[in-house]
Design a protein around this motif. Structure first.
Motif, PDB file in Angstrom:
ATOM      1  N   UNK A  24       0.834  -1.203   0.000  1.00  0.00           N
ATOM      2  CA  UNK A  24       0.000   0.000   0.000  1.00  0.00           C
ATOM      3  C   UNK A  24       0.872   1.258   0.000  1.00  0.00           C
ATOM      4  N   UNK A  25       1.891   1.275   0.833  1.00  0.00           N
ATOM      5  CA  UNK A  25       2.808   2.427   0.874  1.00  0.00           C
ATOM      6  C   UNK A  25       3.479   2.607  -0.488  1.00  0.00           C
ATOM      7  N   UNK A  26       3.896   1.519  -1.099  1.00  0.00           N
ATOM      8  CA  UNK A  26       4.548   1.611  -2.415  1.00  0.00           C
ATOM      9  C   UNK A  26       3.590   2.185  -3.458  1.00  0.00           C
ATOM     10  N   UNK A  27       2.336   1.753  -3.453  1.00  0.00           N
ATOM     11  CA  UNK A  27       1.354   2.275  -4.393  1.00  0.00           C
ATOM     12  C   UNK A  27       1.144   3.774  -4.192  1.00  0.00           C
ATOM     13  N   UNK A  28       1.035   4.203  -2.924  1.00  0.00           N
ATOM     14  CA  UNK A  28       0.849   5.634  -2.639  1.00  0.00           C
ATOM     15  C   UNK A  28       2.077   6.438  -3.054  1.00  0.00           C
ATOM     16  N   UNK A  29       3.272   5.918  -2.817  1.00  0.00           N
ATOM     17  CA  UNK A  29       4.488   6.614  -3.235  1.00  0.00           C
ATOM     18  C   UNK A  29       4.534   6.753  -4.753  1.00  0.00           C
ATOM     19  N   UNK A  30       4.095   5.718  -5.474  1.00  0.00           N
ATOM     20  CA  UNK A  30       4.060   5.783  -6.934  1.00  0.00           C
ATOM     21  C   UNK A  30       3.069   6.850  -7.389  1.00  0.00           C
ATOM     22  N   UNK A  31       1.905   6.901  -6.745  1.00  0.00           N
ATOM     23  CA  UNK A  31       0.909   7.919  -7.107  1.00  0.00           C
ATOM     24  C   UNK A  31       1.459   9.312  -6.855  1.00  0.00           C
ATOM     25  N   UNK A  32       2.121   9.516  -5.718  1.00  0.00           N
ATOM     26  CA  UNK A  32       2.677  10.838  -5.400  1.00  0.00           C
ATOM     27  C   UNK A  32       3.777  11.252  -6.373  1.00  0.00           C
ATOM     28  N   UNK A  33       4.540  10.300  -6.863  1.00  0.00           N
ATOM     29  CA  UNK A  33       5.641  10.666  -7.756  1.00  0.00           C
ATOM     30  C   UNK A  33       5.240  10.693  -9.227  1.00  0.00           C
ATOM     31  N   UNK A  34       4.256   9.874  -9.637  1.00  0.00           N
ATOM     32  CA  UNK A  34       3.941   9.757 -11.059  1.00  0.00           C
ATOM     33  C   UNK A  34       2.510  10.160 -11.413  1.00  0.00           C
ATOM     34  N   UNK A  35       1.647  10.360 -10.420  1.00  0.00           N
ATOM     35  CA  UNK A  35       0.247  10.688 -10.698  1.00  0.00           C
ATOM     36  C   UNK A  35       0.092  12.063 -11.324  1.00  0.00           C
ATOM     37  N   UNK A  36      -1.011  12.229 -12.057  1.00  0.00           N
ATOM     38  CA  UNK A  36      -1.317  13.522 -12.663  1.00  0.00           C
ATOM     39  C   UNK A  36      -1.699  14.532 -11.598  1.00  0.00           C
ATOM     40  N   UNK A  37      -1.233  15.762 -11.738  1.00  0.00           N
ATOM     41  CA  UNK A  37      -1.654  16.831 -10.835  1.00  0.00           C
ATOM     42  C   UNK A  37      -2.993  17.360 -11.320  1.00  0.00           C
ATOM     43  N   UNK A  38      -3.948  17.451 -10.407  1.00  0.00           N
ATOM     44  CA  UNK A  38      -5.298  17.915 -10.709  1.00  0.00           C
ATOM     45  C   UNK A  38      -5.728  18.837  -9.582  1.00  0.00           C
ATOM     46  N   UNK A  39      -6.434  19.915  -9.911  1.00  0.00           N
ATOM     47  CA  UNK A  39      -6.971  20.831  -8.910  1.00  0.00           C
ATOM     48  C   UNK A  39      -8.482  20.676  -8.861  1.00  0.00           C
ATOM     49  N   UNK A  40      -9.033  20.482  -7.657  1.00  0.00           N
ATOM     50  CA  UNK A  40     -10.472  20.358  -7.471  1.00  0.00           C
ATOM     51  C   UNK A  40     -10.940  21.500  -6.586  1.00  0.00           C
ATOM     52  N   UNK A  41     -11.992  22.176  -7.001  1.00  0.00           N
ATOM     53  CA  UNK A  41     -12.503  23.324  -6.263  1.00  0.00           C
ATOM     54  C   UNK A  41     -13.177  22.875  -4.966  1.00  0.00           C
ATOM     55  N   UNK A  42     -12.931  23.653  -3.904  1.00  0.00           N
ATOM     56  CA  UNK A  42     -13.471  23.347  -2.584  1.00  0.00           C
ATOM     57  C   UNK A  42     -14.651  24.239  -2.246  1.00  0.00           C
ATOM     58  N   UNK A  43     -15.598  23.704  -1.507  1.00  0.00           N
ATOM     59  CA  UNK A  43     -16.633  24.504  -0.853  1.00  0.00           C
ATOM     60  C   UNK A  43     -16.093  24.906   0.511  1.00  0.00           C
TER      61      UNK A  43
END
Length: 175
Positions: A24-43
């Motif tokens: 699980x930690x490895x998957x999260x580290x991969x997402x943090x290093x290779x995942x697309x950056x996306x901005x989502x608007x907050x309420x």
């Protein structure tokens, strides 16, 4: 069972838990290093929790409209297990996401991004729902308008930072 068998079973269970945690930690580290950056608007968000410390409960602008739309679009005889698993977003030139639909697969057309829908208490959520910060630093995050996420190809999202209206990160960030 003899004592030795219990010891072996316990060690196997411990090894399985540690292996799952490491994966699980490895998957999260991969997402943090290779995942697309996306901005989502907050309420508007609510800070503070007595048992958990300082945090901000995140609510995204699309979640309420998605919940209402899915509620009315769903067949009353359809089991909840058949609810859509992904929300589809179009990204503008600054990578700000706008909800455009939902479906069953993370495979989307060019120009779209799939984000996994999680259901909490029967309501769809589209990303992390809390941002924890150091006690006494709540004022740094008062201007939060967007959540900066890293999204993996399978649609899982991790919160990286909160940003202001100009997408400038608030507080301390290590990315």
């Amino acid at each position: 069972m003899r004592r030795r068998h219990w010891q072996i079973a316990l060690m196997a269970a411990v090894c399985a838990v540690l292996a799952l945690a490491g994966w699980t930690v490895r998957q999260h580290e991969r997402t943090l290093s290779q995942g697309q950056i996306v901005y989502r608007q907050l309420n508007a968000a609510d800070p503070r929790a007595l048992m958990q410390g300082d945090y901000m409960a995140l609510r995204y602008t699309e979640e309420e409209s998605l919940a209402i739309t899915l509620y009315y679009a769903r067949d009353p005889l359809m089991p909840a297990a058949n609810m859509p698993q992904f929300a589809y977003f179009r990204l503008d030139t600054r990578r700000r996401a706008t909800l455009v639909g939902w479906g069953e697969t993370s495979q989307v057309a060019a120009g779209l991004l799939a984000l996994r829908i999680r259901y909490r208490n029967g309501q769809p959520t589209l990303g992390p729902n809390a941002f924890f910060f150091q006690e006494g630093t709540a004022d740094r995050y008062a201007a939060a308008a967007w959540a900066m996420l890293r999204v993996a190809p399978d649609g899982d999202a991790l919160l990286v930072a909160l940003t202001d209206e100009d997408l400038k990160p608030l507080g301390y960030n290590h990315f």
